[in-house]
Design a protein around this motif. Structure first.
Motif, PDB file in Angstrom:
ATOM      1  N   PHE A 157      10.784   0.254  -3.060  1.00  0.00           N
ATOM      2  CA  PHE A 157      10.802  -0.692  -1.952  1.00  0.00           C
ATOM      3  C   PHE A 157      12.157  -1.384  -1.971  1.00  0.00           C
ATOM      4  O   PHE A 157      12.392  -2.251  -2.800  1.00  0.00           O
ATOM      5  CB  PHE A 157       9.713  -1.761  -2.123  1.00  0.00           C
ATOM      6  N   SER A 181       0.737  -5.028   2.021  1.00  0.00           N
ATOM      7  CA  SER A 181      -0.252  -5.071   0.930  1.00  0.00           C
ATOM      8  C   SER A 181      -0.465  -6.459   0.299  1.00  0.00           C
ATOM      9  O   SER A 181      -1.573  -6.729  -0.177  1.00  0.00           O
ATOM     10  CB  SER A 181       0.103  -4.031  -0.143  1.00  0.00           C
ATOM     11  N   ARG A 205      12.717  -3.785   4.841  1.00  0.00           N
ATOM     12  CA  ARG A 205      13.276  -3.038   3.699  1.00  0.00           C
ATOM     13  C   ARG A 205      14.749  -2.773   3.947  1.00  0.00           C
ATOM     14  O   ARG A 205      15.160  -2.648   5.100  1.00  0.00           O
ATOM     15  CB  ARG A 205      12.565  -1.682   3.530  1.00  0.00           C
ATOM     16  N   PHE A 217      10.191  -3.048  10.343  1.00  0.00           N
ATOM     17  CA  PHE A 217       9.195  -2.222  11.022  1.00  0.00           C
ATOM     18  C   PHE A 217       7.824  -2.866  10.841  1.00  0.00           C
ATOM     19  O   PHE A 217       7.737  -4.017  10.409  1.00  0.00           O
ATOM     20  CB  PHE A 217       9.253  -0.767  10.529  1.00  0.00           C
ATOM     21  N   GLN A 219       3.575  -2.512   9.767  1.00  0.00           N
ATOM     22  CA  GLN A 219       2.511  -1.764   9.089  1.00  0.00           C
ATOM     23  C   GLN A 219       1.174  -2.383   9.452  1.00  0.00           C
ATOM     24  O   GLN A 219       1.116  -3.542   9.886  1.00  0.00           O
ATOM     25  CB  GLN A 219       2.672  -1.861   7.569  1.00  0.00           C
ATOM     26  N   THR A 262      -3.369   1.405  -6.195  1.00  0.00           N
ATOM     27  CA  THR A 262      -4.617   2.129  -5.925  1.00  0.00           C
ATOM     28  C   THR A 262      -4.780   3.242  -6.967  1.00  0.00           C
ATOM     29  O   THR A 262      -3.807   3.815  -7.446  1.00  0.00           O
ATOM     30  CB  THR A 262      -4.608   2.756  -4.506  1.00  0.00           C
ATOM     31  N   GLY A 281       0.564   7.357   6.319  1.00  0.00           N
ATOM     32  CA  GLY A 281       0.579   6.210   5.395  1.00  0.00           C
ATOM     33  C   GLY A 281      -0.111   6.528   4.085  1.00  0.00           C
ATOM     34  O   GLY A 281      -0.466   7.680   3.807  1.00  0.00           O
ATOM     35  N   CYS A 283      -3.056   5.350   0.940  1.00  0.00           N
ATOM     36  CA  CYS A 283      -4.364   4.725   0.791  1.00  0.00           C
ATOM     37  C   CYS A 283      -4.904   5.025  -0.613  1.00  0.00           C
ATOM     38  O   CYS A 283      -4.283   5.753  -1.384  1.00  0.00           O
ATOM     39  CB  CYS A 283      -5.337   5.233   1.854  1.00  0.00           C
ATOM     40  N   ALA A 305      -8.200   0.630   0.069  1.00  0.00           N
ATOM     41  CA  ALA A 305      -7.153   0.007   0.886  1.00  0.00           C
ATOM     42  C   ALA A 305      -6.324   1.113   1.522  1.00  0.00           C
ATOM     43  O   ALA A 305      -6.268   2.232   1.004  1.00  0.00           O
ATOM     44  CB  ALA A 305      -6.269  -0.885   0.018  1.00  0.00           C
ATOM     45  N   PHE A 308      -0.440   1.832   6.845  1.00  0.00           N
ATOM     46  CA  PHE A 308       0.427   2.810   7.519  1.00  0.00           C
ATOM     47  C   PHE A 308       1.341   2.170   8.542  1.00  0.00           C
ATOM     48  O   PHE A 308       1.163   1.018   8.928  1.00  0.00           O
ATOM     49  CB  PHE A 308      -0.335   3.998   8.093  1.00  0.00           C
ATOM     50  N   ARG A 312       5.706   4.276  13.412  1.00  0.00           N
ATOM     51  CA  ARG A 312       5.600   5.741  13.289  1.00  0.00           C
ATOM     52  C   ARG A 312       4.434   6.249  14.120  1.00  0.00           C
ATOM     53  O   ARG A 312       4.492   7.310  14.724  1.00  0.00           O
ATOM     54  CB  ARG A 312       5.362   6.126  11.826  1.00  0.00           C
TER      55      ARG A 312
HETATM   56  C1  FA5 Z   1       3.311   1.347   1.378  1.00  0.00           C
HETATM   57  O1  FA5 Z   1       4.047   0.503   1.931  1.00  0.00           O
HETATM   58  C2  FA5 Z   1       1.988   0.976   0.796  1.00  0.00           C
HETATM   59  N1  FA5 Z   1       1.855  -0.460   0.763  1.00  0.00           N
HETATM   60  C3  FA5 Z   1       0.862   1.625   1.594  1.00  0.00           C
HETATM   61  C4  FA5 Z   1      -0.483   1.514   0.928  1.00  0.00           C
HETATM   62  C5  FA5 Z   1      -1.325   0.458   1.245  1.00  0.00           C
HETATM   63  C6  FA5 Z   1      -0.883   2.486  -0.010  1.00  0.00           C
HETATM   64  C7  FA5 Z   1      -2.567   0.348   0.619  1.00  0.00           C
HETATM   65  C8  FA5 Z   1      -2.119   2.369  -0.623  1.00  0.00           C
HETATM   66  C9  FA5 Z   1      -2.959   1.328  -0.316  1.00  0.00           C
HETATM   67  P1  FA5 Z   1       4.891   3.365   1.971  1.00  0.00           P
HETATM   68  O2  FA5 Z   1       6.115   2.826   1.403  1.00  0.00           O
HETATM   69  O3  FA5 Z   1       4.668   4.835   1.852  1.00  0.00           O
HETATM   70  O4  FA5 Z   1       3.586   2.656   1.361  1.00  0.00           O
HETATM   71  O5  FA5 Z   1       4.833   2.975   3.522  1.00  0.00           O
HETATM   72  C10 FA5 Z   1       3.689   3.219   4.311  1.00  0.00           C
HETATM   73  C11 FA5 Z   1       4.072   3.726   5.695  1.00  0.00           C
HETATM   74  O6  FA5 Z   1       5.004   2.828   6.331  1.00  0.00           O
HETATM   75  C12 FA5 Z   1       4.818   5.052   5.686  1.00  0.00           C
HETATM   76  O7  FA5 Z   1       3.924   6.134   5.585  1.00  0.00           O
HETATM   77  C13 FA5 Z   1       5.485   5.014   7.029  1.00  0.00           C
HETATM   78  O8  FA5 Z   1       4.567   5.337   8.074  1.00  0.00           O
HETATM   79  C14 FA5 Z   1       5.849   3.579   7.176  1.00  0.00           C
HETATM   80  N2  FA5 Z   1       7.260   3.321   6.798  1.00  0.00           N
HETATM   81  C15 FA5 Z   1       7.794   3.225   5.562  1.00  0.00           C
HETATM   82  N3  FA5 Z   1       9.109   2.926   5.617  1.00  0.00           N
HETATM   83  C16 FA5 Z   1       9.429   2.856   6.930  1.00  0.00           C
HETATM   84  C17 FA5 Z   1      10.630   2.564   7.654  1.00  0.00           C
HETATM   85  N4  FA5 Z   1      11.775   2.267   7.037  1.00  0.00           N
HETATM   86  N5  FA5 Z   1      10.598   2.560   9.024  1.00  0.00           N
HETATM   87  C18 FA5 Z   1       9.436   2.815   9.665  1.00  0.00           C
HETATM   88  N6  FA5 Z   1       8.262   3.078   9.052  1.00  0.00           N
HETATM   89  C19 FA5 Z   1       8.248   3.104   7.701  1.00  0.00           C
END
Ligand code: FA5
Length: 338
Positions: A157, A181, A205, A217, A219, A262, A281, A283, A305, A308, A312
Motif C-alpha cells: 500500500f 478496510s 495511494r 480512487f 472502494q 483475512t 477485488g 475478500c 469481508a 473492491f 474499476r
Molecule cells: C485491498 O485494498 C483490500 N483492503 C481488499 C480486501 C478487503 C481484501 C477485505 C480482503 C478483505 P487491493 O489493494 O487489492 O486490496 O485493492 C482492492 C481493489 O481496489 C483492487 O482489486 C482494485 O479494484 C482497486 N484498486 C487498487 N488500487 C487501485 C488504483 N490505484 N486505482 C483504482 N483502483 C484500484
C-alpha cells in the motif's frame, strides 16, 4: 461685467455640450469650476465695482452662472455614464442562442452512479451503509488489520502520510487511508454483532496514474459478522451481488490469494457473457486477530469481508478503456453516461 459673465457662462455651456467622454467632463469640471476658471476670475474683480447694487447683481449673476454650469456638467455626466454602461453591456453580451430550445440537465458522475447503485444493491441484500474517516490512524489502517510495524504487506500500500507529531513524539502515525478496510475495525468497535455493513469511500495511494490506476480512487468494503459464518456465505453473497449489479448473464469466482486481515483469502473475479474474466477485488474470512482488535471473541463470532474498486467496476460496466478518462472532466465523455 454682466456681459463677461454671460459670455463665460455660454462658453462653458457650449464646451460641456460637446464633451464626448467622462474624462472630458472631469477635465471641464476642474477647468470651469476651479479657481482659475473664467467665472472665478471675474469674481475676483467684484471689488473693483463702485456701487453696492452693482456688486450685488454681479455677484448674484456669477452664482447663477456657476450653478448653471455645475448642473449642465451633472446632466452631461449622467448622459455619458449611461452611454458608457450600455456600450460595456453590449461589448460583454454573450451569445446564448445555441442553448435556446435545448434545455439540458446535469447528472451524477459515473463513479457516483456506481457508488449509489452499489449501495442500493447491498441494501437490497440486507446490508447497512457505514462510513469512516479518510484521514486515519496507522493503527486502524494497518496494525488492527494484522499488519504490525514492519509487516511486508504494508509496502504494497503506497501510503501517503500526514505530517503529524504525536504528544509522545512519534512521526507518521497518521495517514490517508489506503483502503476502506479500517471501517471494519471502527464498525466492530462501535457496534454489536450481528454486523452486515458496506462502506463505500475514497482512498489514497502513491500510485502513478495509468489505464487502471489512480492515486485517489474509491472502494467499497463489506463486512459480515455473525455466528457460524462460512466461506460459502461469502461466495453466495458475491454471486448474488454480481448478478444484481452486472446482470444475470455475469457470474463470479473466488481465486486463492493472500491478505493479512483475512484467512483464508481470495481474489474475486467476475466473468463477462463473452467468457472473459475481470478481477474486481479481494475478500476472505476475517482473521481472528482482526476480530480481537475489534473487541470480538473469535470463538464466538466469525465473519467475512470484501473490498473492491468502485472506479474499476464503473470502468468495466461501461466499457471505459482508460480509468483516467473518468477524471479529466471532458463533458463530451461524461455526457455519454447520463
Ligand atoms: C485491498 O485494498 C483490500 N483492503 C481488499 C480486501 C478487503 C481484501 C477485505 C480482503 C478483505 P487491493 O489493494 O487489492 O486490496 O485493492 C482492492 C481493489 O481496489 C483492487 O482489486 C482494485 O479494484 C482497486 N484498486 C487498487 N488500487 C487501485 C488504483 N490505484 N486505482 C483504482 N483502483 C484500484
Amino acid at each position: 461685467m454682466l456681459t463677461d459673465i454671460t459670455a463665460a457662462r455660454d462658453g462653458a455651456l457650449a464646451d460641456i455640450e460637446v464633451a464626448a467622454t467622462l474624462d472630458d467632463i472631469a477635465a471641464l469640471t476642474s477647468r470651469l469650476l476651479g479657481k482659475k476658471g473664467d467665472l472665478a476670475q471675474i469674481k475676483t474683480r467684484l471689488g473693483q465695482l463702485e456701487s453696492i447694487d452693482e456688486k450685488k447683481s454681479a455677484g448674484q449673476a456669477i452664482n447663477d452662472a456657476m450653478s448653471a454650469v455645475s448642473s449642465a456638467l451633472d446632466d452631461r455626466r449622467a448622459v455619458l455614464a449611461a452611454d458608457a454602461l450600455s456600450a460595456r453591456v453590449e461589448a460583454e453580451r454573450l451569445d446564448l442562442t445555441e442553448y435556446v430550445g435545448k434545455p439540458t440537465r446535469g447528472h451524477a458522475h459515473l463513479v457516483t452512479q456506481a457508488w449509489e447503485r452499489l449501495e442500493d444493491v447491498f441494501i437490497g441484500l440486507g446490508f447497512q451503509v457505514a462510513e469512516g474517516p479518510e484521514v486515519e490512524t496507522d493503527w486502524h489502517n494497518f496494525e488492527a488489520l494484522n499488519m504490525g510495524e514492519g509487516h511486508p504487506a504494508r509496502g504494497e500500500f503506497d501510503t501517503l502520510f500526514v505530517d503529524h507529531v504525536t504528544p509522545d513524539g512519534k512521526v507518521g502515525t497518521t495517514l490517508l487511508r489506503t483502503h476502506t478496510s479500517p471501517v471494519q475495525i471502527r464498525t466492530m468497535i462501535e457496534s454489536e454483532p450481528p454486523i452486515y455493513i458496506v462502506a463505500p469511500g475514497r482512498v489514497f495511494r502513491r500510485d502513478t496514474p495509468d489505464a487502471t490506476h489512480m492515486p485517489v480512487f474509491h472502494q467499497i468494503e463489506g463486512l459480515v459478522i455473525d455466528r457460524d459464518i462460512t466461506m460459502a456465505d461469502l461466495a453466495g453473497t458475491i454471486e448474488a451481488f454480481t448478478k444484481a449489479f452486472f446482470g444475470s448473464d455475469f457470474t463470479s469466482r473466488l481465486r486463492p490469494s493472500y491478505f493479512p486481515f483475512t484467512e483464508p483469502s481470495a481474489e474475486f473475479d467476475i466473468q463477462r457473457p463473452d467468457g472473459s474474466w475481470i478481477e474486481l477485488g479481494g475478500c476472505g474470512m476475517v482473521h481472528p486477530n482482526v476480530l480481537r482488535a475489534g473487541g470480538l471473541d473469535p470463538e464466538e463470532w466469525s465473519g467475512f469481508a470484501f473490498g473492491f474498486g468502485i472506479d474499476r467496476m464503473a470502468k468495466e460496466r461501461h466499457g471505459v478503456e482508460d480509468i483516467r478518462d473518468m477524471y479529466t472532466n471532458d463533458i463530451r465523455f461524461l455526457e455519454q453516461f447520463s
